[in-house]
Write a protein that holds these residues in place. Structure first.
Motif, short mmCIF file in Angstrom:
data_model
loop_
_atom_site.label_atom_id
_atom_site.label_comp_id
_atom_site.label_asym_id
_atom_site.label_seq_id
_atom_site.Cartn_x
_atom_site.Cartn_y
_atom_site.Cartn_z
N ILE A 60 3.95 -2.71 -8.61
CA ILE A 60 2.59 -2.89 -9.08
C ILE A 60 2.17 -1.69 -9.94
O ILE A 60 1.80 -1.83 -11.10
CB ILE A 60 1.63 -3.05 -7.89
N TYR A 61 2.21 -0.52 -9.34
CA TYR A 61 1.90 0.74 -10.02
C TYR A 61 2.81 1.80 -9.44
O TYR A 61 3.27 1.69 -8.31
CB TYR A 61 0.45 1.16 -9.78
N ILE B 161 -6.12 -0.37 -4.58
CA ILE B 161 -7.46 -0.94 -4.56
C ILE B 161 -7.45 -2.32 -5.19
O ILE B 161 -6.92 -2.49 -6.30
CB ILE B 161 -8.45 -0.03 -5.33
N LEU B 162 -8.03 -3.26 -4.46
CA LEU B 162 -8.23 -4.60 -5.01
C LEU B 162 -9.73 -4.78 -5.16
O LEU B 162 -10.44 -4.94 -4.17
CB LEU B 162 -7.65 -5.67 -4.09
N GLU B 163 -10.22 -4.70 -6.38
CA GLU B 163 -11.66 -4.74 -6.63
C GLU B 163 -12.26 -6.11 -6.30
O GLU B 163 -13.35 -6.20 -5.74
CB GLU B 163 -11.95 -4.42 -8.11
N SER B 164 -11.54 -7.16 -6.64
CA SER B 164 -12.02 -8.51 -6.39
C SER B 164 -10.83 -9.38 -6.03
O SER B 164 -10.29 -10.11 -6.87
CB SER B 164 -12.75 -9.07 -7.62
N PRO B 165 -10.40 -9.30 -4.76
CA PRO B 165 -9.17 -10.00 -4.36
C PRO B 165 -9.27 -11.50 -4.57
O PRO B 165 -10.35 -12.11 -4.42
CB PRO B 165 -9.06 -9.67 -2.88
N GLU C 152 -1.86 -6.48 -12.80
CA GLU C 152 -3.14 -7.15 -12.98
C GLU C 152 -3.82 -7.39 -11.64
O GLU C 152 -3.23 -7.92 -10.70
CB GLU C 152 -2.93 -8.49 -13.69
N GLY C 153 -5.11 -7.02 -11.59
CA GLY C 153 -5.90 -7.23 -10.38
C GLY C 153 -5.84 -6.07 -9.40
O GLY C 153 -6.45 -6.14 -8.33
N TYR C 154 -5.14 -5.03 -9.75
CA TYR C 154 -4.98 -3.87 -8.86
C TYR C 154 -5.39 -2.58 -9.57
O TYR C 154 -5.32 -2.47 -10.78
CB TYR C 154 -3.52 -3.72 -8.41
N LYS D 116 -14.08 -6.42 -2.07
CA LYS D 116 -13.25 -5.26 -2.42
C LYS D 116 -12.56 -4.69 -1.19
O LYS D 116 -13.16 -4.59 -0.11
CB LYS D 116 -14.13 -4.19 -3.06
N LEU D 117 -11.32 -4.28 -1.36
CA LEU D 117 -10.60 -3.67 -0.26
C LEU D 117 -9.68 -2.56 -0.78
O LEU D 117 -9.30 -2.55 -1.96
CB LEU D 117 -9.79 -4.72 0.51
N THR D 118 -9.34 -1.68 0.12
CA THR D 118 -8.42 -0.58 -0.18
C THR D 118 -7.35 -0.51 0.89
O THR D 118 -7.66 -0.57 2.08
CB THR D 118 -9.16 0.77 -0.23
N VAL D 119 -6.11 -0.43 0.47
CA VAL D 119 -5.00 -0.19 1.37
C VAL D 119 -4.55 1.26 1.15
O VAL D 119 -4.23 1.65 0.02
CB VAL D 119 -3.83 -1.15 1.11
#
Lengths: 113, 112
Positions: A46-47, A77-81, A62-64, A18-21
Motif C-alpha cells: 500500500i505504502y 489511516i483510512l479516512e473514509s473506509p 488509493e483510499g489510504y 475514519k479509522l487508524t491502524v
C-alpha cells in the motif's frame, strides 16, 4: 523481544467512519511498509517509508494515508473506509529498505460494512 | 513494474516427499528475490533471499531456492517435507526503488 506490533488485531466498522491502524517496531528499522492480503491476490504493497518523513506509494495506495513522524511508528489511516477495503493488513519493517529482510506484524483483520 | 507469478495455487505432497514450488518473475534489471512462509493465522516469515552471487540459496527449515536468470525463475525446493511445512508460501521481487511485489501464493498441504 524484537517485534512489530499492530493494533487493533480485529476491527469491524461501517462505511465512511475514519479509522487508524497503528504499527510500531522496536528494532530501530529505517524501512516500514503496509500490505493488504486478499485471497488469490497475495500481498499488495500500500505504502512504504524509507525513513522519518519519507513515504512513497506502493501498488495500491488509493483510499489510504500514512505518516511517519517517528522512526518506530507507521500508522495506516483510512479516512473514509469502503467495503472494498475489507482485508487482512500487515505492517512490516526492515533495516535498510525493501531489499532487506522484512519483519511482519501479526496482521489486522478489517471488515467494513 | 516488476511482477511475480506463482503458477500453482495449491499443492499437496506426502510427508517425506520432495517439494518444488515454482516462481517466475518479470523485472528488467537484476532482481532481489525472496521466499516467505505464512503459517495459518500468522504473519510472514522469511525463508531465504537472493541478491547476487551463488544462484543456489540456502534458507531456514531445510529449504533452498535456485535463481535461473535464463528462465526468470526462483523455485523453492525441499528434499523431504515435514507435516509442519503445511503453510502458504509467497515469492516476492523487489526493485531498486524498494517497490515490493508478491506472488499470489501457493498453499501447501502435507498428507500423512
Amino acid at each position: 523481544e524484537a517485534q512489530v506490533t499492530q493494533n487493533p488485531r480485529y476491527l469491524i466498522t461501517v462505511t465512511g467512519k475514519k479509522l487508524t491502524v497503528t504499527c510500531s517496531q522496536n528494532m530501530n528499522h529505517e524501512y516500514m511498509s503496509w500490505y493488504r492480503q486478499d485471497p488469490g491476490l497475495g500481498l499488495r504493497q500500500i505504502y512504504y517509508s524509507m525513513n522519518v518523513e519519507v513515504t512513497d506509494k506502493g501498488d495500491v495506495p488509493e483510499g489510504y494515508k500514512v505518516s511517519r513522524k517517528e522512526k518506530r511508528n507507521f500508522p495506516l489511516i483510512l479516512e473514509s473506509p469502503s467495503p472494498n477495503q475489507t482485508s487482512l493488513y500487515f505492517c512490516a519493517s526492515g533495516d535498510w529498505g525493501g531489499t532487506d529482510t522484512q519483519y511482519f506484524g501479526p496482521g489486522t483483520r478489517l471488515t467494513v460494512l | 513494474a516488476q511482477s511475480v507469478t506463482q503458477p500453482d495455487i495449491h499443492i499437496t505432497v506426502s510427508e517425506g516427499a520432495s517439494l518444488e514450488l515454482r516462481c517466475n518473475y518479470s523485472y528488467g534489471a537484476t532482481p532481489y528475490l525472496f521466499w516467505y512462509v505464512q503459517s495459518p493465522g500468522q504473519g510472514l516469515q522469511l525463508l531465504l533471499k537472493y541478491f547476487s552471487g551463488d544462484t543456489l540459496v540456502q534458507g531456514i527449515k531445510g529449504f533452498e531456492a535456485e535463481f535461473k536468470r535464463s528462465q526468470s525463475s526462483f523455485n523453492l525446493r525441499k528434499p523431504s517435507v515435514h507435516w509442519s511445512d503445511a503453510a502458504e508460501y509467497f515469492c516476492a521481487v523487489v526493485s531498486n526503488n524498494n517497490d515490493m511485489r508478491f506472488g499470489a501464493g501457493t498453499r501447501l498441504t502435507v498428507k500423512p
